[in-house]
Motif scaffolding. Structure first.
Motif, PDB file in Angstrom:
ATOM      1  N   SER A 100      38.411  46.028  74.344  1.00 18.54           N
ATOM      2  CA  SER A 100      36.941  45.982  73.651  1.00 18.54           C
ATOM      3  C   SER A 100      35.868  46.840  74.330  1.00 18.54           C
ATOM      4  O   SER A 100      34.667  46.835  73.902  1.00 18.54           O
ATOM      5  CB  SER A 100      36.502  44.468  73.949  1.00 18.54           C
ATOM      6  OG  SER A 100      36.379  44.034  75.300  1.00 18.54           O
ATOM      7  N   GLY A 101      36.030  47.096  75.530  1.00 15.35           N
ATOM      8  CA  GLY A 101      35.459  48.158  76.367  1.00 15.35           C
ATOM      9  C   GLY A 101      35.966  48.971  76.965  1.00 15.35           C
ATOM     10  O   GLY A 101      37.094  48.804  77.716  1.00 15.35           O
ATOM     11  N   GLY A 102      35.566  50.137  77.860  1.00 16.85           N
ATOM     12  CA  GLY A 102      36.352  51.087  78.507  1.00 16.85           C
ATOM     13  C   GLY A 102      37.766  51.579  77.904  1.00 16.85           C
ATOM     14  O   GLY A 102      37.884  51.803  76.723  1.00 16.85           O
ATOM     15  N   THR A 103      38.628  51.824  78.885  1.00 19.00           N
ATOM     16  CA  THR A 103      39.806  52.655  78.382  1.00 19.00           C
ATOM     17  C   THR A 103      41.314  51.728  78.784  1.00 19.00           C
ATOM     18  O   THR A 103      41.212  51.384  80.088  1.00 19.00           O
ATOM     19  CB  THR A 103      40.012  53.935  78.892  1.00 19.00           C
ATOM     20  OG1 THR A 103      38.770  54.595  78.575  1.00 19.00           O
ATOM     21  CG2 THR A 103      41.227  54.587  78.755  1.00 19.00           C
ATOM     22  N   VAL A 104      41.971  51.526  77.986  1.00 18.78           N
ATOM     23  CA  VAL A 104      43.143  51.099  78.347  1.00 18.78           C
ATOM     24  C   VAL A 104      44.341  52.215  77.876  1.00 18.78           C
ATOM     25  O   VAL A 104      44.371  52.845  77.107  1.00 18.78           O
ATOM     26  CB  VAL A 104      43.670  49.931  77.191  1.00 18.78           C
ATOM     27  CG1 VAL A 104      45.174  49.101  77.383  1.00 18.78           C
ATOM     28  CG2 VAL A 104      42.707  48.746  77.311  1.00 18.78           C
ATOM     29  N   ARG A 105      45.335  52.301  78.980  1.00 17.40           N
ATOM     30  CA  ARG A 105      46.256  53.288  78.725  1.00 17.40           C
ATOM     31  C   ARG A 105      47.718  52.506  79.240  1.00 17.40           C
ATOM     32  O   ARG A 105      47.872  51.850  80.185  1.00 17.40           O
ATOM     33  CB  ARG A 105      45.920  54.518  79.726  1.00 17.40           C
ATOM     34  CG  ARG A 105      46.000  54.373  81.155  1.00 17.40           C
ATOM     35  CD  ARG A 105      45.792  55.460  81.893  1.00 17.40           C
ATOM     36  NE  ARG A 105      44.569  56.385  81.240  1.00 17.40           N
ATOM     37  CZ  ARG A 105      43.481  56.319  81.635  1.00 17.40           C
ATOM     38  NH1 ARG A 105      43.093  55.235  82.704  1.00 17.40           N
ATOM     39  NH2 ARG A 105      42.518  57.206  81.237  1.00 17.40           N
ATOM     40  N   PRO A 106      48.882  53.006  78.556  1.00 13.91           N
ATOM     41  CA  PRO A 106      50.211  52.579  79.211  1.00 13.91           C
ATOM     42  C   PRO A 106      50.580  53.481  80.292  1.00 13.91           C
ATOM     43  O   PRO A 106      50.468  54.761  80.130  1.00 13.91           O
ATOM     44  CB  PRO A 106      51.028  52.868  77.818  1.00 13.91           C
ATOM     45  CG  PRO A 106      50.364  54.119  76.994  1.00 13.91           C
ATOM     46  CD  PRO A 106      48.852  53.731  77.218  1.00 13.91           C
ATOM     47  N   GLY A 107      51.306  52.798  81.184  1.00  8.18           N
ATOM     48  CA  GLY A 107      51.740  53.568  82.221  1.00  8.18           C
ATOM     49  C   GLY A 107      53.257  54.164  82.151  1.00  8.18           C
ATOM     50  O   GLY A 107      53.741  54.974  82.757  1.00  8.18           O
ATOM     51  N   ASN A 108      53.887  53.533  81.001  1.00  8.14           N
ATOM     52  CA  ASN A 108      55.140  53.909  80.635  1.00  8.14           C
ATOM     53  C   ASN A 108      55.196  53.463  79.192  1.00  8.14           C
ATOM     54  O   ASN A 108      54.593  52.807  78.876  1.00  8.14           O
ATOM     55  CB  ASN A 108      56.174  53.320  81.477  1.00  8.14           C
ATOM     56  CG  ASN A 108      56.289  51.999  81.704  1.00  8.14           C
ATOM     57  OD1 ASN A 108      56.557  51.275  80.663  1.00  8.14           O
ATOM     58  ND2 ASN A 108      55.652  51.321  82.723  1.00  8.14           N
ATOM     59  N   ALA A 109      56.753  54.068  78.766  1.00  8.91           N
ATOM     60  CA  ALA A 109      56.947  53.728  77.395  1.00  8.91           C
ATOM     61  C   ALA A 109      57.011  52.114  77.143  1.00  8.91           C
ATOM     62  O   ALA A 109      56.843  51.661  76.009  1.00  8.91           O
ATOM     63  CB  ALA A 109      58.105  54.465  77.042  1.00  8.91           C
ATOM     64  N   ALA A 110      57.364  51.218  78.056  1.00  3.79           N
ATOM     65  CA  ALA A 110      57.534  49.996  77.706  1.00  3.79           C
ATOM     66  C   ALA A 110      56.475  48.975  78.511  1.00  3.79           C
ATOM     67  O   ALA A 110      56.241  47.779  78.310  1.00  3.79           O
ATOM     68  CB  ALA A 110      58.636  49.386  78.723  1.00  3.79           C
ATOM     69  N   ALA A 111      55.309  49.627  78.748  1.00  5.82           N
ATOM     70  CA  ALA A 111      54.216  48.988  79.305  1.00  5.82           C
ATOM     71  C   ALA A 111      53.461  47.833  78.269  1.00  5.82           C
ATOM     72  O   ALA A 111      53.018  46.862  78.775  1.00  5.82           O
ATOM     73  CB  ALA A 111      53.172  49.811  79.933  1.00  5.82           C
ATOM     74  N   PHE A 112      53.501  48.194  77.179  1.00  5.17           N
ATOM     75  CA  PHE A 112      52.931  47.724  76.188  1.00  5.17           C
ATOM     76  C   PHE A 112      53.873  46.398  75.333  1.00  5.17           C
ATOM     77  O   PHE A 112      53.359  45.778  74.582  1.00  5.17           O
ATOM     78  CB  PHE A 112      52.055  48.092  74.997  1.00  5.17           C
ATOM     79  CG  PHE A 112      50.830  48.916  75.753  1.00  5.17           C
ATOM     80  CD1 PHE A 112      50.381  48.742  76.733  1.00  5.17           C
ATOM     81  CD2 PHE A 112      50.050  49.574  74.718  1.00  5.17           C
ATOM     82  CE1 PHE A 112      49.137  49.284  77.095  1.00  5.17           C
ATOM     83  CE2 PHE A 112      48.880  50.413  75.044  1.00  5.17           C
ATOM     84  CZ  PHE A 112      48.465  50.317  76.314  1.00  5.17           C
ATOM     85  N   GLY A 113      55.027  46.316  75.757  1.00  6.11           N
ATOM     86  CA  GLY A 113      56.243  45.684  75.110  1.00  6.11           C
ATOM     87  C   GLY A 113      56.077  45.760  73.701  1.00  6.11           C
ATOM     88  O   GLY A 113      56.045  47.143  73.117  1.00  6.11           O
ATOM     89  N   ASN A 114      56.058  44.632  73.127  1.00  9.29           N
ATOM     90  CA  ASN A 114      56.063  44.785  71.533  1.00  9.29           C
ATOM     91  C   ASN A 114      54.639  44.025  71.080  1.00  9.29           C
ATOM     92  O   ASN A 114      54.347  43.801  70.213  1.00  9.29           O
ATOM     93  CB  ASN A 114      57.019  43.560  71.003  1.00  9.29           C
ATOM     94  CG  ASN A 114      58.649  44.284  71.199  1.00  9.29           C
ATOM     95  OD1 ASN A 114      58.782  45.289  70.932  1.00  9.29           O
ATOM     96  ND2 ASN A 114      59.233  43.508  72.057  1.00  9.29           N
ATOM     97  N   ALA A 115      53.424  44.327  72.023  1.00  5.26           N
ATOM     98  CA  ALA A 115      52.259  43.717  71.498  1.00  5.26           C
ATOM     99  C   ALA A 115      51.629  44.606  70.818  1.00  5.26           C
ATOM    100  O   ALA A 115      51.670  46.038  70.638  1.00  5.26           O
ATOM    101  CB  ALA A 115      51.317  43.772  72.992  1.00  5.26           C
TER     102      ALA A 115
END
Length: 298
Positions: A100-115
């Protein structure tokens, strides 16, 4: 500081804002309400244990935070500001990640799971060189500093995304290449749910659309910097009555494009950098093309 081997379970709302670095190892379970980490400053950390989120987890910081905790559950994770890098192995994570603000980043390929991932108007998803595969990305706006709502400021990633939905006029950018790509014809999607949103390419990097089913309602496409590439069976760049504008120094790329590109094309060449770049194959344009300045075809 919150320390020890115990854990924290919440059923209502709680905000953690202490200035010390919490290192308790028993983990966090969110069964209801909102657990907020931070108060819009640099305070607040979640400890070192796994986080099970069945409700709402909010990160509110102005600084950069690396979340190495293992994340599980089907709740909503919200970042409101600063930079949040999710770096755990979160293959069991579902629910939703919201910038909703700022920056979100994955640190690896599985970081976000299935979200699924949602990016609001002035926030940014930085792909950070990772492939998010078939995860659903919903995005709108110009992003942090108008540099892009989706960017890649990491290593080049040709398999970055497959399913992107625009919620408004949207800017893509970054410094490293990223693609919306499928290995099969029409296997990737760039949707606007039938709305005439505009798409802008910022940043010095290339962004390629490969085998993308491109929403025919998307109206104007503006390549302000870098390159926007049109490849394989990608179905077009939206409404043929909309403009495709290439700014001085920017480039429109083609690579084995099966479908003629039908837009009202304006090339504003700078006489130094190619306004149109063809990587391979016989590619064609079905719309009108106007030239302003010296436009190089390469």
């Amino acid at each position: 500081q919150i320390t020890g081997k115990g854990g924290l379970t919440t059923y209502g709302s709680l905000t953690i804002t202490n200035s010390g670095s919490n290192d308790f190892t028993g983990g966090i379970t969110i069964n209801g309400g909102v657990l907020q980490i931070g108060d819009g400053t640099t305070n607040g950390t979640p400890g070192n244990g796994a986080i099970t989120n069945q409700s709402i987890l909010v990160f509110s910081h102005t600084n950069s935070l690396v979340l190495a905790n293992t994340l599980v559950g089907f709740g909503t994770l919200i970042n409101t500001g600063g930079s949040l890098t999710i770096s755990g192995n979160n293959s069991s994570l579902g629910g939703q990640i919201v910038a909703s603000g700022g920056t979100v980043r994955p640190g690896n390929a599985a970081a976000f799971g299935n979200a699924s991932v949602s990016v609001f108007t002035n926030a940014t998803l930085d792909l950070n060189g990772q492939s998010l595969g078939t995860e659903s990305i919903t995005v709108g706006g110009v992003g942090v500093g108008t540099n892009g709502a989706i960017v890649n400021n990491g290593a080049a990633q040709q398999n970055a995304l497959q399913n992107v939905t625009l919620t408004g006029d949207t800017t893509f950018g970054g410094t490293g290449r990223w693609d919306i790509r499928s290995s099969t014809p029409f296997g990737a999607t760039l949707s606007a749910n039938g709305s005439p949103y505009n798409l802008t390419k910022a940043g010095t990097n290339p962004v390629w659309l490969v085998n993308v089913s491109f929403d025919p309602a998307i109206f104007n496409v503006m390549i302000q910097a870098g390159l926007l590439g049109y490849q394989d069976s990608t179905t077009g760049l939206g409404d043929p009555n909309g403009n495709l504008t290439v700014a001085p120094g920017a480039s429109l790329g083609f690579f084995n494009a099966v479908n003629p590109l039908s837009k009202i094309i304006s090339l504003n060449g700078d006489g130094t950098n190619p306004a149109v770049t063809v990587g391979s194959g016989t590619n064609s344009v079905a719309g009108n093309v106007s030239l302003t300045g010296e436009s190089i075809f390469s």
